[in-house]
Design a protein around this motif. Sequence first.
Motif, PDB file in Angstrom:
ATOM      1  N   SER A   8       0.820  -1.214   0.000  1.00 15.15           N
ATOM      2  CA  SER A   8       0.000   0.000   0.000  1.00 15.15           C
ATOM      3  C   SER A   8       0.855   1.267   0.000  1.00 15.15           C
ATOM      4  N   ASP A   9       2.081   1.168   0.496  1.00 16.19           N
ATOM      5  CA  ASP A   9       2.987   2.325   0.473  1.00 16.19           C
ATOM      6  C   ASP A   9       3.380   2.737  -0.948  1.00 16.19           C
ATOM      7  N   ASP A  10       3.202   1.824  -1.904  1.00  9.49           N
ATOM      8  CA  ASP A  10       3.562   2.083  -3.300  1.00  9.49           C
ATOM      9  C   ASP A  10       2.387   2.612  -4.127  1.00  9.49           C
ATOM     10  N   ALA A  11       1.275   2.910  -3.484  1.00  8.63           N
ATOM     11  CA  ALA A  11       0.047   3.287  -4.201  1.00  8.63           C
ATOM     12  C   ALA A  11       0.253   4.472  -5.141  1.00  8.63           C
ATOM     13  N   GLY A  12       0.938   5.500  -4.694  1.00 10.59           N
ATOM     14  CA  GLY A  12       1.148   6.681  -5.531  1.00 10.59           C
ATOM     15  C   GLY A  12       1.951   6.367  -6.781  1.00 10.59           C
ATOM     16  N   GLU A  13       3.000   5.596  -6.618  1.00 11.07           N
ATOM     17  CA  GLU A  13       3.827   5.213  -7.777  1.00 11.07           C
ATOM     18  C   GLU A  13       3.049   4.303  -8.725  1.00 11.07           C
ATOM     19  N   TRP A  14       2.269   3.353  -8.183  1.00 12.03           N
ATOM     20  CA  TRP A  14       1.466   2.468  -9.041  1.00 12.03           C
ATOM     21  C   TRP A  14       0.461   3.295  -9.828  1.00 12.03           C
ATOM     22  N   TRP A  15      -0.212   4.228  -9.158  1.00 15.77           N
ATOM     23  CA  TRP A  15      -1.209   5.073  -9.816  1.00 15.77           C
ATOM     24  C   TRP A  15      -0.562   5.854 -10.954  1.00 15.77           C
ATOM     25  N   ARG A  16       0.630   6.426 -10.687  1.00 16.64           N
ATOM     26  CA  ARG A  16       1.347   7.200 -11.704  1.00 16.64           C
ATOM     27  C   ARG A  16       1.710   6.336 -12.906  1.00 16.64           C
ATOM     28  N   LEU A  17       2.280   5.138 -12.640  1.00 11.01           N
ATOM     29  CA  LEU A  17       2.707   4.282 -13.746  1.00 11.01           C
ATOM     30  C   LEU A  17       1.514   3.752 -14.534  1.00 11.01           C
ATOM     31  N   ARG A  18       0.430   3.426 -13.849  1.00  9.04           N
ATOM     32  CA  ARG A  18      -0.778   2.965 -14.541  1.00  9.04           C
ATOM     33  C   ARG A  18      -1.316   4.072 -15.445  1.00  9.04           C
ATOM     34  N   ALA A  19      -1.309   5.312 -14.978  1.00  7.60           N
ATOM     35  CA  ALA A  19      -1.746   6.440 -15.810  1.00  7.60           C
ATOM     36  C   ALA A  19      -0.852   6.565 -17.045  1.00  7.60           C
TER      37      ALA A  19
END
Length: 176
Positions: A8-19
């Motif tokens: 869950s700590d990686d949520a921001g990076e995952w969201w960015r890469l998915r975008a």
Amino acid sequence: MEIRLLTSDDAGEWWRLRAEALAGDPEAFSSSSEEHSRITLDEVKGRLGSGRDSFVVGALEDGRLIGMAGFHRETGPKTRHKGRIWSVYVTPAKRGDGTGRGLLRQLLDRAGKIQGLEQIMLSVTETQTAAIGLYRSLGFVSFGREPRALKIGDRGIDEEYMVLRLNGRAGQSPTD
């Protein structure tokens, strides 16, 4: 480069890469940038690190996510023997350097240890020829094709369905 299970700590990076993935490779995914923009970071946190039978692995370089691949095991009593790979993406600058293979090997190693899992499935659009080659090199075989599975504007894009049978190797990695 580090390849590891995302939390869950990686949520921001995952969201960015998915975008990035949806904007840069719209033909590769059934989701759209518009759909993704409605997903909150709290929803992403709930998806990441959600358990043994559902997970996302990521490739990070200098703390920045450069690749990802998700796995989800079916939950129904008649379908629990199957898992699905979803949202495989490597940023263009890192394609062809082994990042994708590393992500999938780690995913398959982890999924292959799930008790009772017999096969892993995925779908890939016909436009993703490098990905299709990678999946085949890892043992996936095609079992069907859906014509015009995606429609972008007036263009229909076929999707290939692939499976990796674990041959009763529950508890053993598919890459062993």
